[in-house]
Design a protein around this motif. Structure first.
Motif, PDB file in Angstrom:
ATOM      1  N   GLU A  87      37.050 137.689  74.712  1.00 35.83           N
ATOM      2  CA  GLU A  87      37.744 136.528  75.537  1.00 35.83           C
ATOM      3  C   GLU A  87      36.852 135.260  75.638  1.00 35.83           C
ATOM      4  O   GLU A  87      37.377 134.263  75.293  1.00 35.83           O
ATOM      5  CB  GLU A  87      37.963 137.269  76.680  1.00 35.83           C
ATOM      6  N   GLU A  88      35.725 135.573  75.892  1.00 35.85           N
ATOM      7  CA  GLU A  88      34.699 134.508  76.313  1.00 35.85           C
ATOM      8  C   GLU A  88      34.583 133.670  74.887  1.00 35.85           C
ATOM      9  O   GLU A  88      34.626 132.403  74.897  1.00 35.85           O
ATOM     10  CB  GLU A  88      33.240 134.660  76.746  1.00 35.85           C
ATOM     11  N   LEU A  89      34.339 134.499  73.563  1.00 39.94           N
ATOM     12  CA  LEU A  89      34.035 133.704  72.365  1.00 39.94           C
ATOM     13  C   LEU A  89      35.247 132.866  72.023  1.00 39.94           C
ATOM     14  O   LEU A  89      35.111 131.863  71.613  1.00 39.94           O
ATOM     15  CB  LEU A  89      33.849 134.740  71.471  1.00 39.94           C
ATOM     16  N   ARG A  90      36.326 133.474  72.258  1.00 41.88           N
ATOM     17  CA  ARG A  90      37.427 132.768  71.924  1.00 41.88           C
ATOM     18  C   ARG A  90      37.717 131.490  72.624  1.00 41.88           C
ATOM     19  O   ARG A  90      38.185 130.474  71.977  1.00 41.88           O
ATOM     20  CB  ARG A  90      38.841 133.630  72.384  1.00 41.88           C
ATOM     21  N   ARG A  91      37.548 131.537  73.976  1.00 41.64           N
ATOM     22  CA  ARG A  91      37.620 130.206  74.950  1.00 41.64           C
ATOM     23  C   ARG A  91      36.554 129.416  74.296  1.00 41.64           C
ATOM     24  O   ARG A  91      36.748 128.143  74.234  1.00 41.64           O
ATOM     25  CB  ARG A  91      37.438 130.810  76.185  1.00 41.64           C
ATOM     26  N   TRP A  92      35.247 129.821  74.075  1.00 37.22           N
ATOM     27  CA  TRP A  92      34.117 128.699  73.811  1.00 37.22           C
ATOM     28  C   TRP A  92      34.294 128.386  72.258  1.00 37.22           C
ATOM     29  O   TRP A  92      34.197 126.987  72.293  1.00 37.22           O
ATOM     30  CB  TRP A  92      32.941 129.427  73.893  1.00 37.22           C
ATOM     31  N   VAL A  93      35.034 129.065  71.420  1.00 37.36           N
ATOM     32  CA  VAL A  93      35.257 128.364  70.076  1.00 37.36           C
ATOM     33  C   VAL A  93      36.373 127.264  70.428  1.00 37.36           C
ATOM     34  O   VAL A  93      36.196 126.324  69.849  1.00 37.36           O
ATOM     35  CB  VAL A  93      35.749 129.510  69.226  1.00 37.36           C
ATOM     36  N   ALA A  94      37.286 127.469  70.981  1.00 38.88           N
ATOM     37  CA  ALA A  94      38.501 126.576  71.228  1.00 38.88           C
ATOM     38  C   ALA A  94      37.652 125.329  71.883  1.00 38.88           C
ATOM     39  O   ALA A  94      38.088 124.324  71.679  1.00 38.88           O
ATOM     40  CB  ALA A  94      39.542 127.325  72.196  1.00 38.88           C
ATOM     41  N   MET A  95      36.967 125.341  73.012  1.00 43.36           N
ATOM     42  CA  MET A  95      36.461 124.386  73.659  1.00 43.36           C
ATOM     43  C   MET A  95      35.478 123.542  72.798  1.00 43.36           C
ATOM     44  O   MET A  95      35.462 122.481  72.994  1.00 43.36           O
ATOM     45  CB  MET A  95      35.394 124.764  74.880  1.00 43.36           C
ATOM     46  N   SER A  96      34.767 124.271  71.835  1.00 47.04           N
ATOM     47  CA  SER A  96      33.988 123.413  71.035  1.00 47.04           C
ATOM     48  C   SER A  96      34.536 122.768  69.916  1.00 47.04           C
ATOM     49  O   SER A  96      33.914 121.705  69.369  1.00 47.04           O
ATOM     50  CB  SER A  96      32.740 124.614  70.360  1.00 47.04           C
ATOM     51  N   ALA A  97      35.717 123.041  69.491  1.00 46.38           N
ATOM     52  CA  ALA A  97      36.289 122.605  68.445  1.00 46.38           C
ATOM     53  C   ALA A  97      35.454 122.939  67.116  1.00 46.38           C
ATOM     54  O   ALA A  97      35.804 122.242  66.008  1.00 46.38           O
ATOM     55  CB  ALA A  97      36.646 121.121  68.536  1.00 46.38           C
ATOM     56  N   LEU A  98      34.841 123.763  67.081  1.00 44.11           N
ATOM     57  CA  LEU A  98      33.999 124.382  65.855  1.00 44.11           C
ATOM     58  C   LEU A  98      34.425 125.403  65.325  1.00 44.11           C
ATOM     59  O   LEU A  98      34.990 126.259  65.558  1.00 44.11           O
ATOM     60  CB  LEU A  98      32.324 124.483  66.239  1.00 44.11           C
TER      61      LEU A  98
END
Length: 120
Positions: free
Chosen positions: A41-52
């Motif tokens: 869940e954290e990784l999904r959120r962080w990937v989305a936030m980073s736009a990477l």
């Protein structure tokens, strides 16, 4: 709310990042990526936030990355499969990883971190 820094205490770059944050007067929540790995869940959120792309979250110079032959395998994996794999082992995740509000930065680049922390 304090910024979150996922790091590996034995990594020279991570130690430089921790030292740099202290020099900037930033009190970050430190989280050892090896013992408290990020969740899917954290990784999904962080990937989305980073736009990477998810691939940018892999520690491509790590021993586990190389041992698993991920250079050849990632091309055939979906983003979800890659996120699930990253969540299994914190040592697969590129570090340090800074989460400050709605901003995520992978790898230590003081100039980028300054901008993020100034806005935070």
């Amino acid at each position: 709310m304090r910024p979150l820094l996922l790091y590996y205490p034995k990594c020279d770059t991570c130690r430089r990042a921790v030292r740099w944050l202290a020099e900037q007067g930033v009190e970050a929540e430190l989280r050892d990526i090896a013992t408290a790995r990020p969740s899917e869940e954290e990784l999904r959120r962080w990937v989305a936030m980073s736009a990477l792309p998810v691939r940018k979250f892999f520690n491509t110079s790590g021993l586990r990355y190389k041992a698993l032959g991920l250079k050849e395998k990632l091309g055939g994996m979906s983003d979800e499969e890659m996120i699930r794999l990253l969540a299994t082992d914190g040592m697969l995740v590129k570090r340090p990883l800074l989460v400050a509000g709605a901003c995520v930065r992978v790898g230590f680049r003081p100039g980028e971190w300054s901008e993020v922390l100034h806005a935070f």
